[in-house]
Design a protein around this motif. Structure first.
Motif, PDB file in Angstrom:
ATOM      1  N   SER A 214       0.907  -1.240   0.095  1.00 41.53           N
ATOM      2  CA  SER A 214       0.048  -0.020  -0.028  1.00 41.53           C
ATOM      3  C   SER A 214       0.912   1.262   0.010  1.00 41.53           C
ATOM      4  CB  SER A 214      -0.901   0.104   1.151  1.00 41.53           C
ATOM      5  OG  SER A 214      -0.241  -0.249   2.453  1.00 41.53           O
ATOM      6  N   GLN A 215       1.830   1.242   0.703  1.00 41.31           N
ATOM      7  CA  GLN A 215       2.936   2.335   0.918  1.00 41.31           C
ATOM      8  C   GLN A 215       3.335   2.890  -0.424  1.00 41.31           C
ATOM      9  OE1 GLN A 215       5.820   1.544   3.582  1.00 41.31           O
ATOM     10  NE2 GLN A 215       4.821   2.762   5.350  1.00 41.31           N
ATOM     11  N   SER A 216       3.770   1.847  -1.448  1.00 37.67           N
ATOM     12  CA  SER A 216       4.290   2.033  -2.849  1.00 37.67           C
ATOM     13  C   SER A 216       3.328   2.842  -3.661  1.00 37.67           C
ATOM     14  CB  SER A 216       4.740   0.738  -3.306  1.00 37.67           C
ATOM     15  OG  SER A 216       3.821  -0.032  -3.514  1.00 37.67           O
ATOM     16  N   TRP A 217       2.101   2.434  -3.603  1.00 35.20           N
ATOM     17  CA  TRP A 217       1.052   2.839  -4.309  1.00 35.20           C
ATOM     18  C   TRP A 217       0.338   4.247  -3.760  1.00 35.20           C
ATOM     19  CZ3 TRP A 217       0.549   1.881  -9.322  1.00 35.20           C
ATOM     20  CH2 TRP A 217       1.452   0.428  -9.662  1.00 35.20           C
ATOM     21  N   ARG A 218       0.450   4.364  -2.765  1.00 37.78           N
ATOM     22  CA  ARG A 218       0.257   5.806  -1.997  1.00 37.78           C
ATOM     23  C   ARG A 218       1.098   7.063  -2.677  1.00 37.78           C
ATOM     24  NH1 ARG A 218      -0.184   4.374   4.278  1.00 37.78           N
ATOM     25  NH2 ARG A 218      -1.771   2.755   4.302  1.00 37.78           N
ATOM     26  N   MET A 219       2.240   6.527  -2.873  1.00 37.60           N
ATOM     27  CA  MET A 219       3.218   7.278  -3.422  1.00 37.60           C
ATOM     28  C   MET A 219       2.838   7.406  -4.954  1.00 37.60           C
ATOM     29  SD  MET A 219       5.499   8.247  -1.089  1.00 37.60           S
ATOM     30  CE  MET A 219       4.069   7.899  -0.077  1.00 37.60           C
ATOM     31  N   ILE A 220       2.583   6.458  -5.570  1.00 39.70           N
ATOM     32  CA  ILE A 220       2.284   6.381  -7.138  1.00 39.70           C
ATOM     33  C   ILE A 220       1.126   7.661  -7.419  1.00 39.70           C
ATOM     34  CG2 ILE A 220       1.618   5.246  -9.192  1.00 39.70           C
ATOM     35  CD1 ILE A 220       4.373   4.887  -8.056  1.00 39.70           C
ATOM     36  N   ALA A 221       0.092   7.226  -6.368  1.00 45.15           N
ATOM     37  CA  ALA A 221      -1.105   8.145  -6.480  1.00 45.15           C
ATOM     38  C   ALA A 221      -0.907   9.579  -6.024  1.00 45.15           C
ATOM     39  CB  ALA A 221      -2.147   7.808  -5.459  1.00 45.15           C
ATOM     40  N   ALA A 222       0.123   9.985  -5.142  1.00 48.53           N
ATOM     41  CA  ALA A 222       0.469  11.153  -4.831  1.00 48.53           C
ATOM     42  C   ALA A 222       1.464  11.814  -6.000  1.00 48.53           C
ATOM     43  CB  ALA A 222       1.278  11.201  -3.353  1.00 48.53           C
ATOM     44  N   GLY A 262       7.793   5.473  -4.873  1.00 44.51           N
ATOM     45  CA  GLY A 262       6.912   4.145  -5.075  1.00 44.51           C
ATOM     46  C   GLY A 262       7.466   3.124  -5.527  1.00 44.51           C
ATOM     47  N   ALA A 263       8.563   3.206  -6.516  1.00 43.32           N
ATOM     48  CA  ALA A 263       9.279   2.143  -7.129  1.00 43.32           C
ATOM     49  C   ALA A 263      10.228   1.494  -5.894  1.00 43.32           C
ATOM     50  CB  ALA A 263      10.081   2.457  -8.361  1.00 43.32           C
ATOM     51  N   ALA A 264      10.864   2.285  -5.403  1.00 41.20           N
ATOM     52  CA  ALA A 264      11.797   1.539  -4.179  1.00 41.20           C
ATOM     53  C   ALA A 264      11.167   1.094  -3.127  1.00 41.20           C
ATOM     54  CB  ALA A 264      12.414   2.882  -3.630  1.00 41.20           C
ATOM     55  N   LEU A 265       9.992   1.548  -2.702  1.00 43.79           N
ATOM     56  CA  LEU A 265       9.104   1.099  -1.549  1.00 43.79           C
ATOM     57  C   LEU A 265       8.439  -0.328  -2.209  1.00 43.79           C
ATOM     58  CD1 LEU A 265       7.257   4.024  -0.126  1.00 43.79           C
ATOM     59  CD2 LEU A 265       9.068   2.538   1.104  1.00 43.79           C
ATOM     60  N   GLU A 266       7.922  -0.334  -3.351  1.00 49.07           N
ATOM     61  CA  GLU A 266       7.495  -1.769  -4.051  1.00 49.07           C
ATOM     62  C   GLU A 266       8.549  -2.777  -3.958  1.00 49.07           C
ATOM     63  OE1 GLU A 266       4.745  -4.078  -6.635  1.00 49.07           O
ATOM     64  OE2 GLU A 266       4.523  -2.255  -5.183  1.00 49.07           O
TER      65      GLU A 266
END
Length: 283
Positions: A214-222, A262-266
């Motif tokens: 979820s954290q990575s896709w929160r970044m992508i959404a932001a 987002g990529a790094a967190l994923e």
């Protein structure tokens, strides 16, 4: 023993996720300070106020490096067989980041070196590719999950879609309609693409909320929200007296930074998941 050594090496590496995230945050903070401190216009010899050329070059560097780093991190996910959200998702997003990087370089060269600001340039080819690739990647990410949103979540998506569409339409109506067909088509393509990405980003944010990645896709959404803000400002501010480097253009840098984070967190979440799975198998 090998796994223990590998985990220890990764944790101490300067390219671990924590350092990558901190570096991205640092880059965003530096960009914000740069825009805030040096974006003021100064009178020239002819009495016309303009921004210093070195400042405009700096804004291009901040933006270009943010998107280049994001493309590298996204393509690293594509090369990893353990990635949770699917390698093709990150291939498309990574190519989109790379396209934006190339388009930005061409745009900066045209503006700074050639002293020209054409309505349509070669850079637009890469910007169009960016939206197509990003849209395809994010749609693929949505399609890979079973979308089962609550009614209130669908209402949020609808509200943001309506607000984003109305704002984009209102800004478009403030601009003079171009008589050139290609320019008009490109303008509407960018507007519609921004709104579509905004809707997809909202859906992704709600769909991935609370999941393992979820954290990575929160970044992508932001990142998508930041891209929308910068693009809408650019369209609103365009005119005969427009000059690059307005403060809200820092959201382009934020967008690249957030895609990279987002990529790094994923990548980190996928490696952790793989280690837990392999650990259970050995047990």
């Amino acid at each position: 023993m090998n796994n223990s050594y590998e985990n220890s090496f990764l944790s101490k590496s300067i390219f671990n996720t924590q350092n990558i995230v901190l570096a991205n945050i640092g880059w965003a903070v530096l960009a914000l300070l740069y825009f805030l401190l040096f974006s003021a216009k100064v009178p020239g010899a002819d009495g016309i106020e303009s921004r210093a050329e070195w400042y405009v070059i700096g804004t291009n560097i901040f933006e270009a490096l943010a998107y280049l780093a994001a493309s590298i991190l996204c393509l690293r996910n594509w090369l990893s067989p353990q990635i949770v959200s699917g390698r093709n998702v990150w291939l498309l997003i990574g190519l989109g980041m790379l396209s934006y990087f190339v388009g930005g370089i061409i745009f900066g060269y045209t503006e700074i070196v050639l002293k020209d600001e054409p309505d349509v340039s070669v850079g637009d080819i890469f910007f169009v590719l960016t939206y197509l690739l990003l849209g395809a990647g994010m749609i693929l990410a949505v399609a890979s999950r079973r979308i089962n949103l609550e009614k209130w979540q669908w209402l949020i998506v609808l509200a943001i879609a309506v607000f984003g569409s109305l704002l984009a339409w209102w800004i478009s109506m403030q601009q003079e309609t171009s008589t050139e067909l290609l320019v008009a088509i490109l303008n509407w393509f960018y507007v519609v693409s921004d709104v579509v990405l905004l809707i997809i980003a909202t859906t992704l944010l709600l769909a991935f909320w609370g999941g393992r990645v979820s954290q990575s896709w929160r970044m992508i959404a932001a990142a998508a929200f930041s891209l929308y803000i910068a693009d809408m400002w650019f369209k609103y501010a365009q005119g005969p007296n427009y000059q690059s480097g307005e403060i809200l253009e820092v959201f382009w840098v934020f967008s690249g930074v957030l895609f990279g984070m987002g990529a790094a967190l994923e990548y980190d979440a996928s490696l952790r998941r793989t280690r837990r799975t392999s650990g259970r198998k050995r047990a």
